[in-house]
Design a protein around this motif. Sequence first.
Motif, PDB file in Angstrom:
ATOM      1  N   UNK A   1       0.836  -1.203   0.000  1.00 44.52           N
ATOM      2  CA  UNK A   1       0.000   0.000   0.000  1.00 44.52           C
ATOM      3  C   UNK A   1       0.873   1.257   0.000  1.00 44.52           C
ATOM      4  N   UNK A   2       1.871   1.270   0.883  1.00 49.46           N
ATOM      5  CA  UNK A   2       2.775   2.418   0.989  1.00 49.46           C
ATOM      6  C   UNK A   2       3.562   2.607  -0.309  1.00 49.46           C
ATOM      7  N   UNK A   3       4.076   1.507  -0.855  1.00 44.21           N
ATOM      8  CA  UNK A   3       4.843   1.587  -2.103  1.00 44.21           C
ATOM      9  C   UNK A   3       3.989   2.126  -3.238  1.00 44.21           C
ATOM     10  N   UNK A   4       2.752   1.671  -3.299  1.00 45.36           N
ATOM     11  CA  UNK A   4       1.831   2.132  -4.341  1.00 45.36           C
ATOM     12  C   UNK A   4       1.569   3.629  -4.223  1.00 45.36           C
ATOM     13  N   UNK A   5       1.435   4.098  -2.991  1.00 42.60           N
ATOM     14  CA  UNK A   5       1.221   5.533  -2.749  1.00 42.60           C
ATOM     15  C   UNK A   5       2.432   6.333  -3.228  1.00 42.60           C
ATOM     16  N   UNK A   6       3.619   5.841  -2.904  1.00 40.42           N
ATOM     17  CA  UNK A   6       4.836   6.526  -3.341  1.00 40.42           C
ATOM     18  C   UNK A   6       4.952   6.541  -4.872  1.00 40.42           C
ATOM     19  N   UNK A   7       4.626   5.412  -5.498  1.00 38.56           N
ATOM     20  CA  UNK A   7       4.694   5.333  -6.962  1.00 38.56           C
ATOM     21  C   UNK A   7       3.734   6.342  -7.581  1.00 38.56           C
ATOM     22  N   UNK A   8       2.508   6.391  -7.045  1.00 36.59           N
ATOM     23  CA  UNK A   8       1.514   7.345  -7.559  1.00 36.59           C
ATOM     24  C   UNK A   8       2.010   8.786  -7.439  1.00 36.59           C
ATOM     25  N   UNK A   9       2.798   9.035  -6.383  1.00 34.70           N
ATOM     26  CA  UNK A   9       3.313  10.394  -6.146  1.00 34.70           C
ATOM     27  C   UNK A   9       4.613  10.652  -6.902  1.00 34.70           C
ATOM     28  N   UNK A  10       5.114   9.612  -7.613  1.00 30.67           N
ATOM     29  CA  UNK A  10       6.360   9.765  -8.368  1.00 30.67           C
ATOM     30  C   UNK A  10       7.603   9.699  -7.503  1.00 30.67           C
ATOM     31  N   UNK A  11       7.464   9.218  -6.268  1.00 33.74           N
ATOM     32  CA  UNK A  11       8.600   9.109  -5.340  1.00 33.74           C
ATOM     33  C   UNK A  11       9.176   7.694  -5.432  1.00 33.74           C
ATOM     34  N   UNK A  12       9.872   7.408  -6.523  1.00 39.49           N
ATOM     35  CA  UNK A  12      10.302   6.046  -6.831  1.00 39.49           C
ATOM     36  C   UNK A  12      11.344   5.501  -5.857  1.00 39.49           C
ATOM     37  N   UNK A  13      12.239   6.360  -5.376  1.00 37.77           N
ATOM     38  CA  UNK A  13      13.261   5.900  -4.430  1.00 37.77           C
ATOM     39  C   UNK A  13      12.611   5.435  -3.126  1.00 37.77           C
ATOM     40  N   UNK A  14      11.670   6.223  -2.629  1.00 39.50           N
ATOM     41  CA  UNK A  14      10.954   5.828  -1.405  1.00 39.50           C
ATOM     42  C   UNK A  14      10.106   4.581  -1.667  1.00 39.50           C
ATOM     43  N   UNK A  15       9.547   4.490  -2.865  1.00 41.50           N
ATOM     44  CA  UNK A  15       8.728   3.325  -3.216  1.00 41.50           C
ATOM     45  C   UNK A  15       9.568   2.055  -3.147  1.00 41.50           C
ATOM     46  N   UNK A  16      10.796   2.114  -3.658  1.00 42.43           N
ATOM     47  CA  UNK A  16      11.646   0.915  -3.665  1.00 42.43           C
ATOM     48  C   UNK A  16      12.071   0.519  -2.255  1.00 42.43           C
ATOM     49  N   UNK A  17      12.237   1.497  -1.371  1.00 48.41           N
ATOM     50  CA  UNK A  17      12.533   1.163   0.032  1.00 48.41           C
ATOM     51  C   UNK A  17      11.349   0.434   0.672  1.00 48.41           C
ATOM     52  N   UNK A  18      10.136   0.919   0.355  1.00 44.55           N
ATOM     53  CA  UNK A  18       8.937   0.255   0.876  1.00 44.55           C
ATOM     54  C   UNK A  18       8.818  -1.155   0.306  1.00 44.55           C
TER      55      UNK A  18
END
Length: 490
Positions: A234-251
Motif C-alpha cells: 500500500x505504501x509503495x503504491x502511494x509513493x509510486x503514484x506520487x512519483x517518489x520512486x526511491x521511497x517506493x523501492x525502500x517500501x
Amino acid sequence: MAVMEQWGRSKSVAKRSKKYLEEALYKKLFKEGSSEVSVRRQLNDFLKSSKRVYKWEVGDSIKKLRQRNRFYPALKLSEAMGRRGMNKTVSDQAIHLDLVAKTRGIVDSENYFIDLPETSKNHLTYGALLNCYCKELMTEKAEAVMEKMKELKLALSSMPYNSLMTLYTKIGQPERIPSVIQEMKACDVMLDTFTYNIWMRSLAAVNDISGVERVIEEMKRDGRVAGDWTTYSNLASIYVDAGLFEKAEKALKELEKKNACCDLSAFQFLITLYGRTGNLLEVYRVWRSLRLAFPKTANISYLNMIQVLVNLKDLPGAEKCFREWLSGYSTYDIRIVNVLIGAYAKDGLLEMAEKLREQARRSGAKPNAKTWEIFLDYHLRNEEINSAVDCVANAISCGTSDGGKWVPSPEIIETLMKHFEQEKDVEGAEGFVENLKTVMDILEVEVFESLIRTYAAAGRTSPIMRRRLKMENVEVSEEVDKLLDMVCME
C-alpha cells in the motif's frame, strides 16, 4: 487443542453410518470443479437426498463457497440448515444476512434482519447489515446503523468502522476518515492492519504524503499491530503514484521482508510495483523468486509478468515469458495471449497479432470480446472502418456466447455511424444497428438520427421509419424530422 479437535472430527467421520455422507460436504460440492453449474448440481443432489451432514461441515462448506463467490449455493445451504434441524448461531445468521443481500438484494436482507429475534440483534448481525449498506453505498442508512449500534452500547470492533471508512473512500469523501480514526481512538477500539491501510489511502487521496508517513510511524510505535506485506505494498503504491520512486523501492524492500510465507499475491504486487518504478532488473529478480517458490506457476502470475514487461516495452522478454508459459500451461488462457496481441497491435505489427490469434484458436482457445476489442482499436487508429465494423460484430458475438455482454463505447458507435453516413451505406448502418440492439436495451436518439441521415444521403426511402421510431420511443430533432418526411415517402 486444535489437534485434538481435528482428531475428534476424523474419528467422528470414521464412525459415520450409511445415513451420513461418505465424504465431507465441501469436497462433494467441488467434486466436478468450482463452476456455478457443477456446484449447484452437486448441492441439489445433496438437498434431495436424505443423507445427513454435520453442522461443522455445513459451516466449512458455506465458508468455501463464499470464498469462491458462489453466493447463491451458499445461501441455499444456509437455508437448508434450519430444515435439517441445525440451530443457527448469531454468527450463522449474520452470514445468512450477507448472503441474502448478495443474492436477493438489500430489501430482502433488511426484512431478514427485522424478522430476527431480539436476542440475535447484536454486534454481529448489526455489523453485517451495516456492511451491506456500505457495499451498496447507502451512506445515510449505514450511518444510522452505526449510531444505533453505539446507542445500544454494543461491543464495537474495528470492522464496522472499516466498512464505514471504505464507504467514504468509494463515494469520494476521504477527508471524513481521520475523524473516524479519532473516534476509534477515543472509544479505545484497536486499529487493525486494514484500518491503517485505509487511513494511509485517505491521506494519499488529498496528497498528504507526510501524513501517510506519520501513520506508518504511529503504527510502529503502537506495537499492537505489525504491518504486514499489504501495508508496505500500500505504501509503495502511494509513493509510486506520487512519483517518489526511491521511497517506493525502500517500501518494496520492506514488503519483501514481510513476505516470509511467500504469499503469491505479495510476489505479484512486487512485480507490478517494481514495474511501475521502471526497474526491470528488480522485476526479473522477483520473478525468479516467484518461480522458485511456485515451480507450478499459475496462469495469473504469467499474465501479470507479461503485462508488466509489455508496459516496460520489453517485448523480447514478454515473448520469452510467453513461450515459457506455452511450454507448460495446464489451462490455455486467452487473457495471456491478449496481452501479447495487444503489444503487437500497439506497435503496428498486425500480421504477428493475427498469427498469434490464429495459434490460440488452433489450441482450442477461441478469441474473446477483449481480443476483438484490441483489433478494433487498431483498425480505428488506422481508419480501416470496414474491418472495425467486423471486429465490433465479433466482439458482440463473443461476449454473448460467453454468457456476458460486450457493448461498444458511445465514441465507437458515433464513429461507425458517421462512416455509414459518409459512405451512404444503408445496409451497413442497418446491420450495425441490429447488432447493437442485441446488447443494448435502449439505443440513443443519435443512432436513429444518423440512420435517417444515411437513408437521406443515399436517396433511399423507408415508409415504416416513423413507426420504428414510435416503437423505440424516440423523438428526433426538428432538423432530422424534415429529412424524415423525405425518407418516409412511398
